[in-house]
Design a protein around this motif. Structure first.
Motif, PDB file in Angstrom:
ATOM      1  N   GLY A  37       0.935  -1.124  -0.085  1.00 16.65           N
ATOM      2  CA  GLY A  37       0.161   0.029  -0.002  1.00 16.65           C
ATOM      3  C   GLY A  37       0.953   1.119   0.182  1.00 16.65           C
ATOM      4  O   GLY A  37       1.962   1.117   0.541  1.00 16.65           O
ATOM      5  N   GLY A  38       0.315   2.340  -0.641  1.00 20.77           N
ATOM      6  CA  GLY A  38       0.998   3.536  -0.765  1.00 20.77           C
ATOM      7  C   GLY A  38       2.175   3.695  -1.795  1.00 20.77           C
ATOM      8  O   GLY A  38       2.879   4.739  -1.867  1.00 20.77           O
ATOM      9  N   CYS A  39       2.296   2.708  -2.768  1.00 18.84           N
ATOM     10  CA  CYS A  39       3.042   2.783  -3.755  1.00 18.84           C
ATOM     11  C   CYS A  39       2.462   3.795  -4.740  1.00 18.84           C
ATOM     12  O   CYS A  39       1.456   3.570  -5.541  1.00 18.84           O
ATOM     13  CB  CYS A  39       3.129   1.366  -4.441  1.00 18.84           C
ATOM     14  N   VAL A  40       3.478   4.752  -5.040  1.00 19.27           N
ATOM     15  CA  VAL A  40       2.880   5.939  -5.878  1.00 19.27           C
ATOM     16  C   VAL A  40       3.608   5.793  -7.468  1.00 19.27           C
ATOM     17  O   VAL A  40       3.405   6.541  -8.317  1.00 19.27           O
ATOM     18  CB  VAL A  40       2.961   7.192  -5.363  1.00 19.27           C
TER      19      VAL A  40
ATOM     20  N   PHE B 143       7.045   4.865  -2.384  1.00 21.82           N
ATOM     21  CA  PHE B 143       5.783   4.989  -1.443  1.00 21.82           C
ATOM     22  C   PHE B 143       5.693   6.321  -0.946  1.00 21.82           C
ATOM     23  O   PHE B 143       6.767   6.976  -0.268  1.00 21.82           O
ATOM     24  CB  PHE B 143       6.216   3.998  -0.303  1.00 21.82           C
ATOM     25  N   ASN B 144       4.444   6.558  -0.557  1.00 24.03           N
ATOM     26  CA  ASN B 144       4.287   7.916   0.113  1.00 24.03           C
ATOM     27  C   ASN B 144       4.068   7.799   1.561  1.00 24.03           C
ATOM     28  O   ASN B 144       3.105   8.433   2.271  1.00 24.03           O
ATOM     29  CB  ASN B 144       2.953   8.775  -0.629  1.00 24.03           C
ATOM     30  N   LYS B 145       4.577   6.987   2.095  1.00 24.25           N
ATOM     31  CA  LYS B 145       4.658   6.682   3.369  1.00 24.25           C
ATOM     32  C   LYS B 145       6.202   6.206   3.899  1.00 24.25           C
ATOM     33  O   LYS B 145       7.035   5.671   3.301  1.00 24.25           O
ATOM     34  CB  LYS B 145       3.477   5.876   3.962  1.00 24.25           C
TER      35      LYS B 145
END
Length: 259
Positions: A20-23, A237-239
């Motif tokens: 999750g969070g892969c941009v 990732f955006n985290k």
């Protein structure tokens, strides 16, 4: 070492999007198309964002990709060697379709910096130079990692516990929330920051990514700090990933690229 002892061939069942969070995810195995002289036309983003990268060149006709094993165009159809984007000229830059805006983040790359003792050999992720960039600088003075977020020089990491590797290697940068020791760099699965950098701007200063391969000044078009080497994969990732998530991605890259 990140990922030590985890299942081999893990990449066959794992995808970075599972976390999750892969941009952004550009992989040399997938979705590369080329035009005349192997200049990149489009490199497909296989993350859910679909933020494809396009080749930016200013003439010269230099190949942006290494020749493939069987003489076909880039695309890696199973008969080709595993190669990446070959940055050999100051005009070689990848431009993303959309600017990625990040606060906390984790960035992974697989790359090969070519040794050149006459000048710095750099690998840069850049948003709006001179405001936003991360540059790995392998030079004849001292290896370092430079970062600037929205105009503030967060760090000029020259206190690395190891030199930046030549040859094909994996690298990661993680920026967590907070103000103390919250920026770390990793190489080959191990942290190489002597002391993680303090970044007091995390809450207010964003990091923007638009270009890969050099610093490009959007006001005057000047290109500086060009990359000399090969670029195989990038995942953003955006985290700030947990240590366990870092391990998962590290094993994925290690097994996939036979590192």
């Amino acid at each position: 070492m990140i990922g030590a002892g985890l299942n081999t061939h893990y990449y066959k069942t794992f995808s970075p999007t599972d976390i999750g969070g892969c941009v952004l995810h550009l992989s040399n195995y997938v979705g590369v198309s080329a035009i005349v002289n192997d200049v990149v036309e489009k490199w497909v983003d296989i993350s859910p964002s679909g933020n494809h990268a396009y080749g930016v060149t200013n003439g010269g006709g230099d190949s942006f990709f290494l020749s493939s094993d069987d003489g076909t165009a880039p695309g890696w159809d199973g008969n080709d060697v595993t190669v990446g984007a070959s940055f050999t000229a100051s005009t070689h830059i990848l431009e993303l379709k959309d600017t990625i805006i990040l606060n906390e983040f984790t960035i992974f790359t697989v790359h090969d910096i070519t040794a050149d003792t006459s000048k710095d050999s750099n690998l840069t992720l850049c948003g709006r130079y001179p405001s936003d960039f991360i540059t790995l600088r392998k030079g004849d003075d001292i290896d370092r990692v430079q970062m600037k977020f929205e105009g503030e020089l967060t760090t000029n990491m020259s206190n690395l516990t190891a030199n930046l590797d030549l040859g094909k290697t994996r690298f990661a940068v993680r920026r967590q929330s907070g103000t103390s020791a919250n920026v770390q760099v990793f190489q080959g699965g191990s942290e190489i920051t002597d002391t993680a950098a303090d970044d007091s701007t995390t809450a207010t200063k964003e990091f923007r990514v638009k270009y890969i391969g050099a610093r490009l000044d959007e006001e005057d078009g000047e290109v500086t700090h060009p990359f000399n080497g090969q670029f195989y994969e990038i995942i953003i990732f955006n985290k700030a990933l947990s240590d366990a998530e870092l391990a998962e991605v590290d094993v994925y890259l290690t097994e996939k690229h036979n590192l």
